[in-house]
Design a protein around this motif. Structure first.
Motif, mmCIF file in Angstrom:
data_model
loop_
_atom_site.group_PDB
_atom_site.id
_atom_site.type_symbol
_atom_site.label_atom_id
_atom_site.label_comp_id
_atom_site.label_asym_id
_atom_site.label_seq_id
_atom_site.Cartn_x
_atom_site.Cartn_y
_atom_site.Cartn_z
ATOM 1 N N LEU A 212 10.012 4.570 -7.130
ATOM 2 C CA LEU A 212 9.943 3.886 -5.842
ATOM 3 C C LEU A 212 8.490 3.823 -5.392
ATOM 4 C CD1 LEU A 212 12.336 4.556 -2.863
ATOM 5 C CD2 LEU A 212 9.882 4.481 -2.506
ATOM 6 N N MET A 213 8.010 2.638 -5.030
ATOM 7 C CA MET A 213 6.627 2.463 -4.596
ATOM 8 C C MET A 213 6.610 1.935 -3.168
ATOM 9 S SD MET A 213 3.562 0.317 -6.467
ATOM 10 C CE MET A 213 4.101 -1.300 -5.936
ATOM 11 N N THR A 214 5.714 2.480 -2.334
ATOM 12 C CA THR A 214 5.609 2.049 -0.949
ATOM 13 C C THR A 214 4.412 1.126 -0.753
ATOM 14 O OG1 THR A 214 4.152 3.832 -0.191
ATOM 15 C CG2 THR A 214 6.525 4.307 -0.280
ATOM 16 N N PHE A 215 4.394 0.453 0.379
ATOM 17 C CA PHE A 215 3.262 -0.413 0.710
ATOM 18 C C PHE A 215 1.987 0.397 0.941
ATOM 19 C CE2 PHE A 215 6.682 -3.387 1.777
ATOM 20 C CZ PHE A 215 6.195 -4.557 1.199
ATOM 21 N N GLN A 216 2.127 1.704 1.206
ATOM 22 C CA GLN A 216 0.963 2.569 1.402
ATOM 23 C C GLN A 216 0.367 3.057 0.083
ATOM 24 O OE1 GLN A 216 3.999 3.219 3.040
ATOM 25 N NE2 GLN A 216 3.316 2.006 4.798
ATOM 26 N N GLY A 217 0.991 2.678 -1.034
ATOM 27 C CA GLY A 217 0.456 3.052 -2.344
ATOM 28 C C GLY A 217 1.001 4.348 -2.902
ATOM 29 N N GLY B 16 -0.174 7.694 -7.061
ATOM 30 C CA GLY B 16 -0.643 6.712 -6.098
ATOM 31 C C GLY B 16 -1.257 5.493 -6.754
ATOM 32 N N ILE B 17 -1.141 4.355 -6.063
ATOM 33 C CA ILE B 17 -1.815 3.129 -6.482
ATOM 34 C C ILE B 17 -2.725 2.710 -5.329
ATOM 35 C CG2 ILE B 17 -1.532 0.718 -7.157
ATOM 36 C CD1 ILE B 17 1.191 1.447 -8.289
ATOM 37 N N THR C 257 -2.577 9.157 2.596
ATOM 38 C CA THR C 257 -1.519 9.087 1.586
ATOM 39 C C THR C 257 -1.876 9.933 0.370
ATOM 40 O OG1 THR C 257 -0.945 6.850 2.300
ATOM 41 C CG2 THR C 257 -0.141 7.534 0.145
ATOM 42 N N ALA C 258 -3.135 9.908 -0.054
ATOM 43 C CA ALA C 258 -3.580 10.716 -1.199
ATOM 44 C C ALA C 258 -3.387 12.201 -0.918
ATOM 45 C CB ALA C 258 -5.042 10.408 -1.512
ATOM 46 N N SER C 259 -3.687 12.608 0.318
ATOM 47 C CA SER C 259 -3.510 14.006 0.700
ATOM 48 C C SER C 259 -2.036 14.396 0.675
ATOM 49 C CB SER C 259 -4.093 14.238 2.098
ATOM 50 O OG SER C 259 -3.876 15.557 2.516
ATOM 51 N N ARG C 260 -1.192 13.481 1.132
ATOM 52 C CA ARG C 260 0.252 13.727 1.126
ATOM 53 C C ARG C 260 0.775 13.843 -0.299
ATOM 54 N NH1 ARG C 260 4.530 16.038 3.365
ATOM 55 N NH2 ARG C 260 6.387 14.728 3.469
ATOM 56 N N ILE C 261 0.301 12.987 -1.197
ATOM 57 C CA ILE C 261 0.706 13.045 -2.604
ATOM 58 C C ILE C 261 0.356 14.397 -3.212
ATOM 59 C CG2 ILE C 261 0.180 12.114 -4.905
ATOM 60 C CD1 ILE C 261 -0.139 9.355 -3.516
ATOM 61 N N LYS C 262 -0.837 14.871 -2.946
ATOM 62 C CA LYS C 262 -1.266 16.162 -3.474
ATOM 63 C C LYS C 262 -0.392 17.286 -2.944
ATOM 64 C CE LYS C 262 -5.241 19.313 -3.646
ATOM 65 N NZ LYS C 262 -6.620 19.566 -3.185
#
Length: 443
Positions: free
Chosen positions: A264-269, A294-295, A301-306
């Motif tokens: 699943l991919m979001t508009f936020q990457g 992330g894309i 968002t990058a911080s959330r992914i981590k």
């Protein structure tokens, strides 16, 4: 003045003196609150028994975690409710003033049957602690013993008190974790890709947030089932798992030897990747392995992914087969189309999926071709299916598969069926992961 009169006067004066003397105040603990610490000082909670600690709940940056589960996120609502219940506790009837015979109340030291709770500050210093022991039993209206209170001992006080009601506090760390997967709103989803095992991949995508998700390769004769698409979009808004399991546990490793994929991919990457294992005989669960990537994500968002990858690293999530199936919709389930119909004879071989055949692959192909020749010479399809087909689910029905939607069968089988007219048969064996098929289209 006679002697008896003097004695009587002394008694009366003594009584008056006793009555007029100020009495010492005797303060009872009954009905006063047990916990008197500042809730804001509580930074960790130990739950277990007087023999050992089973659960360590810790506050990290205003979020609760289960310390003895590698700091996995805890259910803050459960912890808040427990603390509210504890702060409402009041001393009850005192049943024993000394520390003797605590075992009869289930409050003895080094027992693993009672429940011990310690509240600590940020330095690890115990603010207060208490031990919950046995339930008091009394005769109910039908003559059976029923719980009617619970014994409690507070901190280092020797006395035992009786609470009016029992307290239910789990010593299982798994019961304190937050079992809800981080939510992803339906409005944020840009793309969904499903890889359901042996079936074709399903891809849904949109360009703008106010567009509808569209299925790739949708023909003019097909219509997308909006209810199925909506279900997929809303799936991650409120999805909970049943059990948290180390990824190297035996059942998890066995389950994940064969997987289905959901992305699943979001508009936020942000990209959520889920691998779902198969259900094995030794376990009622299927296991999900989650990871995030992330894309071109922004910093937030990058911080959330981590943070999410760190939280779920080393864990897989146990879910029921019903829950897992919600992720892996096939194309046939997503699309309304004119159904196909076919019957077949399957000749499987040693090494094919779900096969118990001892035939070699070459021998299976040769046998399938010989059946096509027999059919061309006028042999009965149903009779050959009953004698030779290794598909036990339909061989006694003449190999009849009934009707099925587009995407319901593996692609080589579907493509071969679509290429036939009703009543036609394949002139060569059709190979799939299950073996070699002789196919006749019926609808």
């Amino acid at each position: 003045m006679n002697r008896s009169y003097l004695i009587g006067l002394v008694v009366i004066l003594g009584a008056l003196l006793f009555i007029t003397q100020p009495k010492k105040s005797v303060k009872s603990l009954r009905d006063t609150k047990i916990l008197k610490v500042d809730p804001q000082q509580i930074h960790s909670i130990s739950i277990g028994s007087t023999a050992k600690e089973d659960v360590s709940l810790e506050k990290r940056q205003d979020n609760w975690v289960v310390g003895n589960l590698k700091g996995f996120g805890a259910d803050g609502k459960k912890i808040t409710q427990m603390l509210q219940d504890l702060f409402m506790l009041r001393y009850g009837v005192i049943v024993q003033k000394g520390s003797d015979d605590l075992a009869s109340y289930g409050l003895e030291a080094d027992s693993d049957q009672n429940i011990s709770i310690s509240l600590k500050d940020s330095t690890g210093t115990v603010l207060t602690s208490l031990v919950l022991g046995n339930a008091r039993l009394s005769k109910g209206q039908y003559g059976f013993d029923v719980p009617s209170g619970q014994y409690i001992k507070v901190e280092d006080q020797p006395s035992v008190y009786l609470l009016k009601e029992q307290q239910s506090i789990s010593k299982d760390p798994d019961q304190w974790i937050l079992k809800k997967i981080p939510a992803i709103n339906a409005a944020d989803i840009q793309k969904i890709v499903i890889r359901p095992g042996q079936m074709d991949s399903v891809e849904l995508m949109r360009v703008k947030t106010d567009d509808e998700l569209q299925l790739s390769n949708l023909s003019g004769e097909e219509k997308l089932k909006t209810s199925e698409v909506q279900g997929l979009q809303e799936l991650m808004q409120d999805f909970s798992f049943s059990k948290l399991v180390p990824s190297d546990s035996e059942n998890a490793v066995r389950s994940l030897t064969s997987t289905e994929g959901f992305q699943l991919m979001t508009f936020q990457g942000m990209v959520l990747n889920i691998k779902a294992g198969i259900k094995i005989e030794a376990d009622s669960m299927r296991y999900l392995e989650l990871s995030w990537s992330g894309i071109s994500p922004d910093d937030e968002t990058a911080s959330r992914i981590k943070e999410l990858n760190e939280r779920y690293a080393g864990w897989v999530l146990g879910v029921s087969d019903f829950q897992a199936a919600k992720f892996f919709k096939t194309r046939a389930e997503m699309v309304e189309s004119k159904p196909l119909g076919a019957k077949h004879i399957l000749i499987s071989y040693d090494g094919a999926n779900n096969s118990e055949s001892k035939l070699s692959k070459a021998d299976a192909r040769e046998l399938a071709q010989s059946l096509i020749t027999k059919l061309a010479d006028g042999a009965d399809f149903a009779a050959l299916a009953k004698e030779f087909s290794t598909d036990v689910s339909n061989k006694d029905k003449g190999g009849d598969l009934g009707t099925f939607g587009k995407g319901a069968m593996v692609k080589p089988f579907e493509d071969a069926t679509l290429a036939l007219k009703v009543g036609e048969r394949t002139q060569k064996p059709v190979e799939t992961v299950y073996g070699f098929h002789v196919i006749e289209r019926t609808e």
